[in-house]
Design an enzyme around this catalytic site. Structure first.
Site, PDB file in Angstrom:
ATOM      1  N   ASP A  26       0.807  -1.227   0.000  1.00 15.81           N
ATOM      2  CA  ASP A  26       0.000   0.000   0.000  1.00 15.81           C
ATOM      3  C   ASP A  26       0.838   1.274   0.000  1.00 15.81           C
ATOM      4  OD1 ASP A  26      -2.223  -1.668   0.137  1.00 15.81           O
ATOM      5  OD2 ASP A  26      -2.213  -1.671   2.324  1.00 15.81           O
ATOM      6  N   GLY A  42       1.538   3.029  -2.538  1.00 15.99           N
ATOM      7  CA  GLY A  42       1.136   3.935  -3.620  1.00 15.99           C
ATOM      8  C   GLY A  42       1.674   3.455  -4.963  1.00 15.99           C
ATOM      9  N   LYS A  43       1.919   2.138  -5.063  1.00 18.13           N
ATOM     10  CA  LYS A  43       2.467   1.576  -6.317  1.00 18.13           C
ATOM     11  C   LYS A  43       1.535   1.847  -7.494  1.00 18.13           C
ATOM     12  CE  LYS A  43       2.449  -2.455  -4.334  1.00 18.13           C
ATOM     13  NZ  LYS A  43       2.078  -2.068  -2.946  1.00 18.13           N
ATOM     14  N   LYS A  81      -0.524   4.317  -8.058  1.00 25.05           N
ATOM     15  CA  LYS A  81      -0.384   5.695  -8.544  1.00 25.05           C
ATOM     16  C   LYS A  81       0.896   5.845  -9.374  1.00 25.05           C
ATOM     17  CE  LYS A  81       0.877  10.296  -7.702  1.00 25.05           C
ATOM     18  NZ  LYS A  81       0.768  11.597  -7.095  1.00 25.05           N
ATOM     19  N   ALA A 110      -3.976  -7.860  -3.661  1.00 30.11           N
ATOM     20  CA  ALA A 110      -3.534  -6.502  -3.974  1.00 30.11           C
ATOM     21  C   ALA A 110      -4.739  -5.587  -4.174  1.00 30.11           C
ATOM     22  CB  ALA A 110      -2.696  -6.508  -5.242  1.00 30.11           C
ATOM     23  N   GLY A 111      -4.546  -4.318  -3.835  1.00 30.11           N
ATOM     24  CA  GLY A 111      -5.544  -3.293  -4.144  1.00 30.11           C
ATOM     25  C   GLY A 111      -4.752  -2.047  -4.511  1.00 30.11           C
ATOM     26  N   HIS A 112      -4.700  -1.719  -5.794  1.00 25.13           N
ATOM     27  CA  HIS A 112      -3.886  -0.596  -6.273  1.00 25.13           C
ATOM     28  C   HIS A 112      -4.816   0.515  -6.739  1.00 25.13           C
ATOM     29  CE1 HIS A 112      -0.339  -3.540  -7.165  1.00 25.13           C
ATOM     30  NE2 HIS A 112      -0.705  -3.538  -5.906  1.00 25.13           N
ATOM     31  N   THR A 113      -4.701   1.670  -6.084  1.00 28.46           N
ATOM     32  CA  THR A 113      -5.635   2.767  -6.357  1.00 28.46           C
ATOM     33  C   THR A 113      -5.043   3.733  -7.371  1.00 28.46           C
ATOM     34  OG1 THR A 113      -6.183   2.577  -4.029  1.00 28.46           O
ATOM     35  CG2 THR A 113      -7.105   4.478  -5.195  1.00 28.46           C
ATOM     36  N   THR A 137      -5.874 -11.636   3.626  1.00 25.14           N
ATOM     37  CA  THR A 137      -7.005 -10.960   2.986  1.00 25.14           C
ATOM     38  C   THR A 137      -8.160 -11.927   2.749  1.00 25.14           C
ATOM     39  OG1 THR A 137      -6.077 -11.434   0.812  1.00 25.14           O
ATOM     40  CG2 THR A 137      -5.500  -9.309   1.794  1.00 25.14           C
ATOM     41  N   GLN A 163       2.009  -6.101  -3.188  1.00 21.17           N
ATOM     42  CA  GLN A 163       2.452  -6.193  -1.790  1.00 21.17           C
ATOM     43  C   GLN A 163       3.750  -5.381  -1.611  1.00 21.17           C
ATOM     44  OE1 GLN A 163       1.465  -9.612  -3.275  1.00 21.17           O
ATOM     45  NE2 GLN A 163      -0.469  -8.626  -2.847  1.00 21.17           N
ATOM     46  N   THR A 170      -9.664  -4.906   1.715  1.00 16.27           N
ATOM     47  CA  THR A 170     -10.562  -5.413   2.764  1.00 16.27           C
ATOM     48  C   THR A 170     -11.213  -4.294   3.580  1.00 16.27           C
ATOM     49  OG1 THR A 170      -8.678  -5.563   4.256  1.00 16.27           O
ATOM     50  CG2 THR A 170      -9.247  -7.556   3.031  1.00 16.27           C
ATOM     51  N   ARG A 194      -9.914  -2.765   5.986  1.00 11.26           N
ATOM     52  CA  ARG A 194      -9.440  -2.746   7.378  1.00 11.26           C
ATOM     53  C   ARG A 194      -8.626  -1.478   7.642  1.00 11.26           C
ATOM     54  NH1 ARG A 194      -6.243  -8.370   7.601  1.00 11.26           N
ATOM     55  NH2 ARG A 194      -5.837  -7.772   5.453  1.00 11.26           N
ATOM     56  N   SER A 222       5.612  12.283  -4.203  1.00  8.73           N
ATOM     57  CA  SER A 222       4.177  12.351  -4.464  1.00  8.73           C
ATOM     58  C   SER A 222       3.520  13.188  -3.365  1.00  8.73           C
ATOM     59  CB  SER A 222       3.609  10.939  -4.501  1.00  8.73           C
ATOM     60  OG  SER A 222       2.210  10.974  -4.628  1.00  8.73           O
TER      61      SER A 222
HETATM   62  P1  GDP Z   1      -0.713   0.311  -3.556  1.00 12.52           P
HETATM   63  O1  GDP Z   1      -1.336  -0.969  -3.072  1.00 12.52           O
HETATM   64  O2  GDP Z   1       0.748   0.370  -3.276  1.00 12.52           O
HETATM   65  O3  GDP Z   1      -1.048   0.626  -4.975  1.00 12.52           O
HETATM   66  O4  GDP Z   1      -1.374   1.452  -2.655  1.00 12.52           O
HETATM   67  P2  GDP Z   1      -2.952   1.615  -2.280  1.00 12.52           P
HETATM   68  O5  GDP Z   1      -3.697   2.077  -3.471  1.00 12.52           O
HETATM   69  O6  GDP Z   1      -3.430   0.391  -1.598  1.00 12.52           O
HETATM   70  O7  GDP Z   1      -2.858   2.714  -1.146  1.00 12.52           O
HETATM   71  C1  GDP Z   1      -2.285   3.962  -1.380  1.00 12.52           C
HETATM   72  C2  GDP Z   1      -3.363   5.029  -1.139  1.00 12.52           C
HETATM   73  O8  GDP Z   1      -2.748   6.297  -1.065  1.00 12.52           O
HETATM   74  C3  GDP Z   1      -4.372   5.131  -2.262  1.00 12.52           C
HETATM   75  O9  GDP Z   1      -5.612   5.504  -1.737  1.00 12.52           O
HETATM   76  C4  GDP Z   1      -3.807   6.253  -3.144  1.00 12.52           C
HETATM   77  O10 GDP Z   1      -4.815   6.922  -3.900  1.00 12.52           O
HETATM   78  C5  GDP Z   1      -3.222   7.154  -2.106  1.00 12.52           C
HETATM   79  N1  GDP Z   1      -2.054   7.947  -2.505  1.00 12.52           N
HETATM   80  C6  GDP Z   1      -1.014   7.597  -3.312  1.00 12.52           C
HETATM   81  N2  GDP Z   1      -0.081   8.579  -3.329  1.00 12.52           N
HETATM   82  C7  GDP Z   1      -0.542   9.546  -2.517  1.00 12.52           C
HETATM   83  C8  GDP Z   1      -0.014  10.801  -2.089  1.00 12.52           C
HETATM   84  O11 GDP Z   1       1.080  11.216  -2.437  1.00 12.52           O
HETATM   85  N3  GDP Z   1      -0.781  11.535  -1.197  1.00 12.52           N
HETATM   86  C9  GDP Z   1      -1.993  11.105  -0.764  1.00 12.52           C
HETATM   87  N4  GDP Z   1      -2.656  11.866   0.097  1.00 12.52           N
HETATM   88  N5  GDP Z   1      -2.528   9.932  -1.153  1.00 12.52           N
HETATM   89  C10 GDP Z   1      -1.795   9.162  -1.996  1.00 12.52           C
HETATM   90  P1  IMO Z   2      -0.882  -4.231  -2.231  1.00 10.92           P
HETATM   91  O1  IMO Z   2      -0.431  -4.801  -3.558  1.00 10.92           O
HETATM   92  C1  IMO Z   2      -0.960  -4.618   2.107  1.00 10.92           C
HETATM   93  C2  IMO Z   2      -1.025  -8.691   3.730  1.00 10.92           C
HETATM   94  C3  IMO Z   2      -2.281  -9.136   4.446  1.00 10.92           C
HETATM   95  C4  IMO Z   2      -1.673 -10.098   5.450  1.00 10.92           C
HETATM   96  C5  IMO Z   2      -0.564 -10.769   4.655  1.00 10.92           C
HETATM   97  C6  IMO Z   2      -0.941 -12.116   4.049  1.00 10.92           C
HETATM   98  O2  IMO Z   2      -2.180  -3.505  -2.310  1.00 10.92           O
HETATM   99  O3  IMO Z   2       0.210  -3.446  -1.602  1.00 10.92           O
HETATM  100  P2  IMO Z   2      -2.485 -12.816   1.985  1.00 10.92           P
HETATM  101  O4  IMO Z   2      -3.939 -12.579   1.745  1.00 10.92           O
HETATM  102  O5  IMO Z   2      -1.584 -12.279   0.940  1.00 10.92           O
HETATM  103  O6  IMO Z   2      -2.183 -14.266   2.310  1.00 10.92           O
HETATM  104  O7  IMO Z   2      -2.174 -12.010   3.364  1.00 10.92           O
HETATM  105  O8  IMO Z   2      -0.223  -9.861   3.611  1.00 10.92           O
HETATM  106  N1  IMO Z   2      -1.242  -8.182   2.344  1.00 10.92           N
HETATM  107  C7  IMO Z   2      -1.181  -6.894   2.015  1.00 10.92           C
HETATM  108  N2  IMO Z   2      -0.994  -5.791   2.781  1.00 10.92           N
HETATM  109  N3  IMO Z   2      -1.059  -4.505   0.768  1.00 10.92           N
HETATM  110  C8  IMO Z   2      -1.222  -5.595  -0.010  1.00 10.92           C
HETATM  111  O9  IMO Z   2      -1.196  -5.533  -1.356  1.00 10.92           O
HETATM  112  C9  IMO Z   2      -1.329  -6.854   0.606  1.00 10.92           C
HETATM  113  N4  IMO Z   2      -1.501  -8.126   0.155  1.00 10.92           N
HETATM  114  C10 IMO Z   2      -1.435  -8.916   1.220  1.00 10.92           C
HETATM  115  O10 IMO Z   2      -2.933  -8.057   5.072  1.00 10.92           O
HETATM  116  O11 IMO Z   2      -1.057  -9.380   6.495  1.00 10.92           O
HETATM  117 MG    MG Z   3      -2.886  -1.635  -1.812  1.00 13.78          MG
END
Ligand code: GDP
Ligand code: IMO
Ligand code: MG
Length: 436
Positions: free
Chosen positions: A13, A15-16, A18, A39-42, A130, A225, A302, A304, A414
């Site tokens: 999480d 910010g990959k 983005k 994974a959840g990439h926003t 997850t 991750q 999720t 959380r 960022s």
């Molecule tokens: P990823 O899994 O690494 O792609 O990251 P996520 O999407 O799970 O979580 C990153 C969150 O931070 C998302 O809601 C993005 O929209 C947000 N985000 C990314 N870069 C920035 C930033 O520079 N500032 C702020 N405020 N939010 C950001």
């Molecule tokens: P992105 O790509 C943050 C964490 C879970 C748990 C552990 C194992 O969005 O960064 P799993 O379901 O993979 O067996 O869970 O890994 N986890 C993450 N935490 N970002 C993720 O993906 C994750 N993918 C798995 O919360 O602790």
């Molecule tokens: Mg994520």
């Protein structure tokens, strides 16, 4: 040739999504190579905030190819839903935009149920997964019992593998995990329907990527991750079940390491973690709450609440070594704009002795205390900064301090979730000079 891997430096999480979306402008192909819909990439572009779980974050550009490589575990139901949702938003109109490796392993309904039931049985000792069936799917892959995307297209082969799997899994689910087993016919029918919709996307993606590289096209490899969730190098057993480090891009996409030109690590300006496991700089106080609220730190998959804490340099140094990083993308700098002073953890203490690096034994890391240096905050809104010189001096100092402590260049800062809220100091796809 510029083939670049983007890796999370922390626990996910960072910010990959983005960063991948931003750099896709300069690439031709974007490849996911490990993980699954854990994974959840926003990606936030225009009016749209899109959360991608399986499809690479290049999906919002109509002319870029998106590849799901052999190292990914694919839940076909989730993938098809994601395609539908993107199409509803007006993206992903051309079927040619997506390719799925025939060697990627399938997540089956029993994987999800085993994942959830095991966590329930573990109680307090749970991993905090997850619940998407990721671990059980990778277990079957390594045990040589998995079912691959390519198996979907031969009914006899698929049925035989499914029946063999259920013969072993149903008793385990019913007896050991005290849950319900599955009827093979119901799964068979559902998966044959998915097969009909997916066949147009399935290919030998390793051959495709190789051909693209030979034609001089630029490839972006999108990690999921983060480094410290890697099954070998992370905070085991509180990890995911794949190799999240840069080496995984080669095995998970089917290309050789000599084809990679750069590896960029993404790190937040602070640290977060979802799920269980050690977290030395975790803040369980009001400061942690402020970071969570300002950074909207709630899981993209999720929902959380994410655990929040100060930036942890020992973790970043490990990530630099494990991935061979050539640069850092530092995200969410804007979130720290609230604080009078900001702490950076520069090392740990274990039983009153300073540690070198990050101890590999999880129970030791759990007892480690952070050693902090405190630096002045900038107390300003950063979202409008577009060049490094637009940042307040104290924010620049923070970035420079991260560079000093990690001995690695911060190529991007960022300052907001939107594509344009970015300071790109050096474009890894452009071999020219630094931009700012
Ligand atoms: P990823 O899994 O690494 O792609 O990251 P996520 O999407 O799970 O979580 C990153 C969150 O931070 C998302 O809601 C993005 O929209 C947000 N985000 C990314 N870069 C920035 C930033 O520079 N500032 C702020 N405020 N939010 C950001
Ligand atoms: P992105 O790509 C943050 C964490 C879970 C748990 C552990 C194992 O969005 O960064 P799993 O379901 O993979 O067996 O869970 O890994 N986890 C993450 N935490 N970002 C993720 O993906 C994750 N993918 C798995 O919360 O602790
Ligand atoms: Mg994520």
């Amino acid at each position: 040739m510029a083939n670049i891997i983007i890796i999370g430096m922390q626990w996910g999480d960072e910010g990959k999504g983005k960063i991948v979306d931003l750099l896709t402008e300069f690439a031709h192909v974007v490849v996911r190579f490990q993980g699954g819909n854990n994974a959840g990439h926003t990606v936030v572009v225009g009016q749209h905030r899109v959360i991608l779980h399986l499809i690479p974050s290049g999906a919002l550009y109509p002319d870029k190819k998106c590849v799901i490589g052999n190292g990914v575990v694919v839940d076909p139901q989730v993938l098809l839903r994601e395609i539908d949702e993107l199409q509803k938003l007006g993206y992903f109109k051309d079927d040619e935009q997506l390719m799925i490796s025939e060697n990627a392993h399938l997540i089956m309904p029993y994987h999800r149920r085993i994942d959830v039931a095991r966590e329930r049985m573990k109680g307090e000792g749970k991993i905090g997964t997850t619940g998407r069936g990721i671990g059980p799917a990778y277990e079957d892959k390594i045990a040589r019992e998995g079912i691959r995307v390519g198996d979907l297209f031969d009914e006899t082969v698929f049925r035989k593998k499914l029946e063999a799997n259920l013969a072993a899994k149903n008793p385990c689910l019913e007896t050991c995990l005290r849950d319900k087993g599955f009827d093979p016919e119901a799964i068979f029918k559902g998966y044959m329907e998915y097969a009909g919709r997916l066949i147009k996307y399935v290919a030998n993606t390793s051959v495709f990527i190789d051909r693209e590289i030979k034609q001089g096209r630029h490839i972006l490899f999108e990690g999921a991750q983060g480094t410290h969730l890697d099954v070998d190098h992370g905070t085991y057993p509180f990890v995911t079940s794949s190799n999240t480090v840069a080496g995984g891009a080669c095995t998970g996409a089917g290309i050789g390491p000599t084809k990679i030109t750069e590896v960029i690590g993404v790190s937040k300006a602070y640290t977060t973690r979802v799920g269980e496991g050690p977290f030395p700089t975790e803040l369980k106080d009001e400061v942690g709450e402020i970071i969570r609220e300002r950074g909207r730190e709630f899981g993209a998959t999720t929902g959380r609440p994410r655990r929040c804490g100060w930036l942890d340099i020992p973790l970043l140094r490990e990530a630099i070594r494990l991935n061979g990083l050539t640069g850092i993308a530092l995200t969410k700098m804007d979130v720290l704009g609230e604080f009078e002073t900001i702490k950076i953890c520069t090392s740990y203490k274990y039983r009153n002795k300073r540690c070198e690096g990050v101890p590999s034994q999880t129970h030791v890391l759990k007892e480690c205390e952070p050693v902090y240096e405190e630096i002045p905050g900038w107390k300003a809104e950063l979202r409008n900064a577009r060049n490094f010189h637009d940042l307040p001096p104290k924010a620049k100092d923070y970035v420079r301090r991260v560079e000093e402590l990690t001995d690695t260049e911060v190529i991007l800062v960022s300052v907001g979730e939107r594509r344009e809220e970015t300071i790109l100091r050096r474009n890894p796809f452009n071999l020219g000079p630094r931009l700012s």
